[in-house]
Design a protein around this motif. Structure first.
Motif, PDB file in Angstrom:
ATOM      1  N   SER A   1      44.256  35.604  47.118  1.00  0.00           N
ATOM      2  CA  SER A   1      43.348  36.549  46.465  1.00  0.00           C
ATOM      3  C   SER A   1      44.044  37.150  45.252  1.00  0.00           C
ATOM      4  O   SER A   1      44.976  37.950  45.400  1.00  0.00           O
ATOM      5  CB  SER A   1      42.951  37.661  47.447  1.00  0.00           C
ATOM      6  OG  SER A   1      42.110  38.607  46.833  1.00  0.00           O
ATOM      7  N   LEU A   2      43.603  36.757  44.074  1.00  0.00           N
ATOM      8  CA  LEU A   2      44.224  37.274  42.854  1.00  0.00           C
ATOM      9  C   LEU A   2      44.012  38.782  42.752  1.00  0.00           C
ATOM     10  O   LEU A   2      42.889  39.281  42.827  1.00  0.00           O
ATOM     11  CB  LEU A   2      43.618  36.597  41.619  1.00  0.00           C
ATOM     12  CG  LEU A   2      44.135  35.208  41.267  1.00  0.00           C
ATOM     13  CD1 LEU A   2      43.297  34.614  40.145  1.00  0.00           C
ATOM     14  CD2 LEU A   2      45.598  35.243  40.864  1.00  0.00           C
TER      15      LEU A   2
ATOM     16  N   ALA B   1      45.092  38.910  37.700  1.00  0.00           N
ATOM     17  CA  ALA B   1      43.922  38.154  37.248  1.00  0.00           C
ATOM     18  C   ALA B   1      43.617  38.465  35.785  1.00  0.00           C
ATOM     19  O   ALA B   1      43.327  37.556  34.988  1.00  0.00           O
ATOM     20  CB  ALA B   1      42.717  38.478  38.130  1.00  0.00           C
TER      21      ALA B   1
ATOM     22  N   GLY C   1      43.886  35.887  32.615  1.00  0.00           N
ATOM     23  CA  GLY C   1      42.729  35.687  31.752  1.00  0.00           C
ATOM     24  C   GLY C   1      43.065  35.742  30.276  1.00  0.00           C
ATOM     25  O   GLY C   1      42.408  35.087  29.454  1.00  0.00           O
TER      26      GLY C   1
ATOM     27  N   SER D   1      44.302  32.217  29.542  1.00  0.00           N
ATOM     28  CA  SER D   1      43.518  31.114  30.089  1.00  0.00           C
ATOM     29  C   SER D   1      42.819  30.346  28.978  1.00  0.00           C
ATOM     30  O   SER D   1      42.167  30.932  28.105  1.00  0.00           O
ATOM     31  CB  SER D   1      42.487  31.643  31.082  1.00  0.00           C
ATOM     32  OG  SER D   1      41.765  30.585  31.655  1.00  0.00           O
TER      33      SER D   1
ATOM     34  N   PRO E   1      39.733  33.664  35.404  1.00  0.00           N
ATOM     35  CA  PRO E   1      39.820  34.090  36.811  1.00  0.00           C
ATOM     36  C   PRO E   1      39.206  35.467  36.993  1.00  0.00           C
ATOM     37  O   PRO E   1      39.172  36.285  36.064  1.00  0.00           O
ATOM     38  CB  PRO E   1      41.324  34.118  37.067  1.00  0.00           C
ATOM     39  CG  PRO E   1      41.920  34.424  35.728  1.00  0.00           C
ATOM     40  CD  PRO E   1      41.029  33.760  34.719  1.00  0.00           C
TER      41      PRO E   1
ATOM     42  N   PRO F   1      39.244  38.878  39.742  1.00  0.00           N
ATOM     43  CA  PRO F   1      39.976  39.440  40.881  1.00  0.00           C
ATOM     44  C   PRO F   1      39.323  39.047  42.202  1.00  0.00           C
ATOM     45  O   PRO F   1      38.096  39.106  42.357  1.00  0.00           O
ATOM     46  CB  PRO F   1      39.887  40.950  40.640  1.00  0.00           C
ATOM     47  CG  PRO F   1      39.781  41.073  39.155  1.00  0.00           C
ATOM     48  CD  PRO F   1      38.957  39.894  38.709  1.00  0.00           C
TER      49      PRO F   1
ATOM     50  N   ASP G   1      39.543  35.954  43.383  1.00  0.00           N
ATOM     51  CA  ASP G   1      39.516  34.490  43.411  1.00  0.00           C
ATOM     52  C   ASP G   1      40.760  33.944  44.091  1.00  0.00           C
ATOM     53  O   ASP G   1      41.844  34.543  44.006  1.00  0.00           O
ATOM     54  CB  ASP G   1      39.473  33.918  41.984  1.00  0.00           C
ATOM     55  CG  ASP G   1      38.085  33.935  41.389  1.00  0.00           C
ATOM     56  OD1 ASP G   1      37.128  34.304  42.095  1.00  0.00           O
ATOM     57  OD2 ASP G   1      37.952  33.572  40.200  1.00  0.00           O
TER      58      ASP G   1
ATOM     59  N   CYS H   1      43.568  30.983  43.976  1.00  0.00           N
ATOM     60  CA  CYS H   1      44.176  30.268  42.849  1.00  0.00           C
ATOM     61  C   CYS H   1      45.239  29.304  43.366  1.00  0.00           C
ATOM     62  O   CYS H   1      45.999  29.635  44.283  1.00  0.00           O
ATOM     63  CB  CYS H   1      44.809  31.272  41.877  1.00  0.00           C
ATOM     64  SG  CYS H   1      45.798  30.526  40.561  1.00  0.00           S
TER      65      CYS H   1
ATOM     66  N   TYR I   1      40.871  27.696  40.056  1.00  0.00           N
ATOM     67  CA  TYR I   1      40.314  28.911  40.650  1.00  0.00           C
ATOM     68  C   TYR I   1      39.027  28.589  41.396  1.00  0.00           C
ATOM     69  O   TYR I   1      38.279  27.676  41.035  1.00  0.00           O
ATOM     70  CB  TYR I   1      39.954  29.937  39.563  1.00  0.00           C
ATOM     71  CG  TYR I   1      41.054  30.288  38.597  1.00  0.00           C
ATOM     72  CD1 TYR I   1      42.238  30.867  39.047  1.00  0.00           C
ATOM     73  CD2 TYR I   1      40.898  30.066  37.232  1.00  0.00           C
ATOM     74  CE1 TYR I   1      43.243  31.205  38.159  1.00  0.00           C
ATOM     75  CE2 TYR I   1      41.897  30.403  36.341  1.00  0.00           C
ATOM     76  CZ  TYR I   1      43.063  30.974  36.800  1.00  0.00           C
ATOM     77  OH  TYR I   1      44.053  31.305  35.915  1.00  0.00           O
TER      78      TYR I   1
ATOM     79  N   ARG J   1      36.155  31.050  44.207  1.00  0.00           N
ATOM     80  CA  ARG J   1      35.975  32.189  45.101  1.00  0.00           C
ATOM     81  C   ARG J   1      36.258  31.797  46.548  1.00  0.00           C
ATOM     82  O   ARG J   1      36.706  32.623  47.348  1.00  0.00           O
ATOM     83  CB  ARG J   1      34.530  32.706  44.970  1.00  0.00           C
ATOM     84  CG  ARG J   1      34.367  34.164  45.347  1.00  0.00           C
ATOM     85  CD  ARG J   1      35.103  35.046  44.359  1.00  0.00           C
ATOM     86  NE  ARG J   1      34.930  36.461  44.653  1.00  0.00           N
ATOM     87  CZ  ARG J   1      35.544  37.414  43.981  1.00  0.00           C
ATOM     88  NH1 ARG J   1      36.375  37.113  43.003  1.00  0.00           N
ATOM     89  NH2 ARG J   1      35.348  38.678  44.277  1.00  0.00           N
TER      90      ARG J   1
ATOM     91  N   ASN K   1      51.828  38.565  42.426  1.00  0.00           N
ATOM     92  CA  ASN K   1      50.633  38.854  43.223  1.00  0.00           C
ATOM     93  C   ASN K   1      50.980  39.653  44.471  1.00  0.00           C
ATOM     94  O   ASN K   1      50.296  40.625  44.822  1.00  0.00           O
ATOM     95  CB  ASN K   1      49.945  37.542  43.601  1.00  0.00           C
ATOM     96  CG  ASN K   1      48.461  37.716  43.860  1.00  0.00           C
ATOM     97  OD1 ASN K   1      47.725  38.190  42.994  1.00  0.00           O
ATOM     98  ND2 ASN K   1      48.008  37.322  45.032  1.00  0.00           N
TER      99      ASN K   1
END
Length: 256
Positions: free
Chosen positions: A62-63, A68, A72, A75, A80, A82, A84, A86, A127, A129, A206
């Motif tokens: 869970s980012l 996240a 981004g 990216s 991504p 929050p 998600d 990964c 990524y 969910r 993380n």
């Protein structure tokens, strides 16, 4: 009157031509039959895929919001969110990341957030969910390259330190150099971590954010070394540093 076809005349339908056989029926329809030469090509391709070296395999369940947001900012693909899941993969040689990316994207509905192709290494971020989608793509990649997660490289810590009550001059210089994360303020404590391979700083960041109320200043997960900079109150930084180092130790406990 028609003459008989001379020996050694032009090939008829069904003759072998450059590794394939074309067979025609009376209606003129034809099909291509794969020969041994095609089988050899596929075998070579499989051999090349299984020669890919797995350097980093990092699954983030869970980012966290700050990480996240930071990811981004760099990216190139899908951003991504929050929460998600990964998966970060790093392979060698660098160009092999295209094959790995192709395998991963065709295995499930994961989204491609980053793909970095360097001379020696290639990295990608996936990524989704749903954690199961991300894990499934990872499993398919591992099977294709003939590896297990445990075959990934160990996380070598090149440098780690907590600097307490940072000075104003130091804080200003750090903020000028790192424009993607949050700013560090004078008087804060700072935790820095450098790892090899680079991608392992992501799980350290993380887990640190999960464990403590800190500020993410910088997270560099590509290149020869990964670098992480976190800041906050002294007690919060100590707690975050402990969580980050536990994450690195967990990686090494399951690596060969």
């Amino acid at each position: 009157m028609g003459s008989a076809r001379p020996a050694g005349g032009s090939p008829r339908s069904g003759s072998l031509i450059t590794g394939t056989q074309v067979d025609s029926d009376s209606d003129g329809a034809s099909c291509v039959i794969t020969t041994d030469s095609e089988g050899s090509r596929l075998a070579r391709q499989t051999s090349q895929v299984q020669s890919i070296e797995l350097r980093t395999y990092v699954f983030l369940d869970s980012l966290q919001p700050q990480l996240a947001a930071y990811m981004g900012t760099v990216s190139q693909g899908f951003l991504p969110i929050p929460g998600d899941a990964c998966l970060w993969l790093e392979v060698s040689p660098g160009m092999a990341v295209h094959r790995v990316t192709d395998i991963a994207l065709k295995a499930s509905t994961v989204r491609l957030g980053q793909m970095i192709v360097e001379r020696a290494f290639g990295s990608l971020a996936l990524y989704h969910r749903d954690q199961s989608n991300v894990l499934h793509s990872g499993d398919v990649v591992l099977e294709a390259i003939g590896n297990r997660k445990e075959d990934r490289s160990r996380a070598e810590v090149s440098w780690t330190e907590i600097i307490r009550a940072i000075t104003p001059d130091h804080a200003v210089l750090i903020n000028r150099q790192n424009r993607r994360g949050s700013m560090i303020q004078a008087g804060m404590s700072m935790f820095i971590l450098e790892t090899e391979p680079a991608g392992y700083v992501l799980i350290a960041a993380n887990e640190a954010e999960k464990a403590s109320n800190i500020t993410v200043v910088d997270v560099k997960a590509v290149g020869a070394f990964g670098r992480l900079t976190l800041a906050g109150k002294e007690g919060d930084v100590e707690e975050a540093a402990a969580a980050a180092m536990r994450a690195i130790a967990h990686i090494n406990s399951s690596a060969r």
